[in-house]
Scaffold this motif. Structure first.
Motif, PDB file in Angstrom:
ATOM      1  N   VAL A  14      66.157 -78.434  48.067  1.00 43.71           N
ATOM      2  CA  VAL A  14      66.954 -79.659  48.250  1.00 43.71           C
ATOM      3  C   VAL A  14      67.768 -79.971  46.992  1.00 43.71           C
ATOM      4  CG1 VAL A  14      65.528 -80.702  50.041  1.00 43.71           C
ATOM      5  CG2 VAL A  14      64.888 -81.039  47.660  1.00 43.71           C
ATOM      6  N   GLY A  15      67.999 -78.938  46.183  1.00 37.82           N
ATOM      7  CA  GLY A  15      68.892 -79.075  45.033  1.00 37.82           C
ATOM      8  C   GLY A  15      68.323 -79.817  43.846  1.00 37.82           C
ATOM      9  N   ILE A  16      66.996 -79.846  43.691  1.00 42.07           N
ATOM     10  CA  ILE A  16      66.381 -80.566  42.580  1.00 42.07           C
ATOM     11  C   ILE A  16      65.941 -79.594  41.492  1.00 42.07           C
ATOM     12  CG2 ILE A  16      64.411 -81.991  41.866  1.00 42.07           C
ATOM     13  CD1 ILE A  16      64.405 -83.202  44.655  1.00 42.07           C
ATOM     14  N   SER A  17      66.433 -79.816  40.283  1.00 39.53           N
ATOM     15  CA  SER A  17      65.972 -79.038  39.129  1.00 39.53           C
ATOM     16  C   SER A  17      65.367 -79.953  38.066  1.00 39.53           C
ATOM     17  CB  SER A  17      67.120 -78.222  38.520  1.00 39.53           C
ATOM     18  OG  SER A  17      68.178 -79.069  38.127  1.00 39.53           O
ATOM     19  N   ASP A  18      65.732 -81.238  38.114  1.00 37.04           N
ATOM     20  CA  ASP A  18      65.164 -82.228  37.202  1.00 37.04           C
ATOM     21  C   ASP A  18      65.416 -83.620  37.778  1.00 37.04           C
ATOM     22  OD1 ASP A  18      67.864 -82.807  36.693  1.00 37.04           O
ATOM     23  OD2 ASP A  18      67.904 -81.562  34.904  1.00 37.04           O
ATOM     24  N   HIS A  19      64.948 -84.642  37.086  1.00 34.22           N
ATOM     25  CA  HIS A  19      65.173 -86.015  37.532  1.00 34.22           C
ATOM     26  C   HIS A  19      66.561 -86.490  37.099  1.00 34.22           C
ATOM     27  CE1 HIS A  19      61.128 -86.870  38.978  1.00 34.22           C
ATOM     28  NE2 HIS A  19      60.646 -86.279  37.908  1.00 34.22           N
ATOM     29  N   GLN A  20      67.294 -87.098  38.012  1.00 37.24           N
ATOM     30  CA  GLN A  20      68.595 -87.671  37.698  1.00 37.24           C
ATOM     31  C   GLN A  20      68.413 -89.172  37.460  1.00 37.24           C
ATOM     32  OE1 GLN A  20      71.388 -85.825  37.349  1.00 37.24           O
ATOM     33  NE2 GLN A  20      70.200 -83.993  37.802  1.00 37.24           N
ATOM     34  N   VAL A  21      68.458 -89.580  36.192  1.00 38.56           N
ATOM     35  CA  VAL A  21      68.139 -90.971  35.853  1.00 38.56           C
ATOM     36  C   VAL A  21      69.250 -91.953  36.227  1.00 38.56           C
ATOM     37  CG1 VAL A  21      66.583 -90.338  33.983  1.00 38.56           C
ATOM     38  CG2 VAL A  21      69.023 -90.602  33.498  1.00 38.56           C
ATOM     39  N   ASP A  22      70.455 -91.444  36.493  1.00 35.07           N
ATOM     40  CA  ASP A  22      71.578 -92.342  36.773  1.00 35.07           C
ATOM     41  C   ASP A  22      71.829 -92.550  38.266  1.00 35.07           C
ATOM     42  OD1 ASP A  22      72.328 -89.732  37.154  1.00 35.07           O
ATOM     43  OD2 ASP A  22      74.317 -89.934  36.243  1.00 35.07           O
TER      44      ASP A  22
END
Length: 305
Positions: A177-185
């Motif tokens: 699902v296109g997640i490699s890390d957390h996007q904080v914004d």
């Protein structure tokens, strides 16, 4: 005269091999399973720096022994919330709390020879395991048209539980699902969309595992229902279990298994009755024994409806 020893040896029950963290015996559809994906459910580093440093040391050692190891991202299990609609368990829904972890951290914490040192004494499972990687695995109880259950025997070349019996499964993958890390914004709308994608990946991921490990075509499988989460007591490994049906008979599935994409992870496919499955459970890893217990609960609950 010597006193005779009249004490009788008492039989001690073996320690449990699993713990059921969540039971959903009615089976939950995708519409009743949501996800809260957030960095607050990530692993917390252990304050013991020596223990923390052992994670990388163990991984480097593993890489030297097996250069094909891949440090893939995994969803980390951080707990859950159950919502009962009007007090009805049949209409309940579940929100899974998921963070992000990776295979390297799993090898260095849960599979660390000193894995128990990462645990904190607590009745709250999410607190007790806050320093472990705890990737959420998945397992499938697949029933054929002739009422048999599919069980694999693991290869003797795999790292965990070689030769043991298991249900088909693996992990849902963040990269799907296109997640490699957390996007904080991310704003609330973006977070909501991502959570929906992840919850759908929980169901898509288990179908993908069954197709790859057994060799059956996807259209032969029904939509999975979520039946709960089991955690093995050995290295506190959590696994989400699903129930689904395959509209093929055992003989057809055995023929397809020989061409399975991930067939190298197992050496044999068994199609067994519920009674035979009960006898095989003693040679399953704890988390899969828990999966069998969740299946048994589902079957017994269906009888009462």
């Amino acid at each position: 005269m010597e006193k005779s020893d009249t004490s009788v040896a008492t039989e001690v029950d073996p320690p449990p091999t699993y713990r059921l963290l969540l039971t959903c015996p009615f089976g939950l559809s995708p519409a009743h399973v949501s996800v809260n994906f957030d960095a607050s459910f990530d692993r917390i580093p252990h304050p013991d720096t020596t223990l923390e440093e052992s994670i990388l040391q163990i991984w480097n050692q593993q890489i030297q022994e097996n250069s094909s190891l891949y440090n893939g991202k995994k969803f980390r299990y951080g707990g859950h919330i159950v919502h009962d609609v009007g007090g009805s368990k049949q209409e309940s829904s579940v929100c899974l709390h998921l963070g992000l972890t990776d295979y390297r951290t799993f090898v260095g914490t849960n599979l660390n020879p000193c894995w128990e040192k990462f645990l904190i004494p607590s009745e709250d499972d999410s607190v007790r395991c806050q320093h472990t990687s705890s990737p959420l695995g998945n397992g499938a109880i697949v029933e054929t048209t002739d009422k048999r259950i599919l069980v694999l025997q693991r290869s003797y070349n795999v790292g965990e539980f070689p030769g043991h019996f298991v249900f088909p499964g693996g992990h849902s993958e963040p990269e799907e699902v296109g997640i490699s890390d957390h996007q904080v914004d991310k704003d609330a709308t973006e977070s909501g969309h991502l959570n929906k994608k992840i919850s759908q990946e929980m169901f898509d991921g288990i179908i993908r595992e069954v197709v790859e490990e057994i060799g059956v075509p996807q259209p032969t499988l029904t939509e999975p229902v979520f039946i709960g989460i089991s955690r093995r007591e050995l290295n506190v490994r959590p696994t989400a279990f699903f129930y689904l049906k395959c509209n093929l008979e055992s003989k057809e599935i055995q023929q397809l298994y020989s061409t399975a994409q991930d067939g190298y992870e197992s050496t044999q496919l068994y199609t067994v009755s519920r009674g035979e499955l009960k006898n095989m459970a003693s040679r399953m890893p704890g988390c899969h024994r828990g999966g069998f217990a969740l299946y048994e609960m589902m079957v017994e609950t269906a009888k009462d409806i």
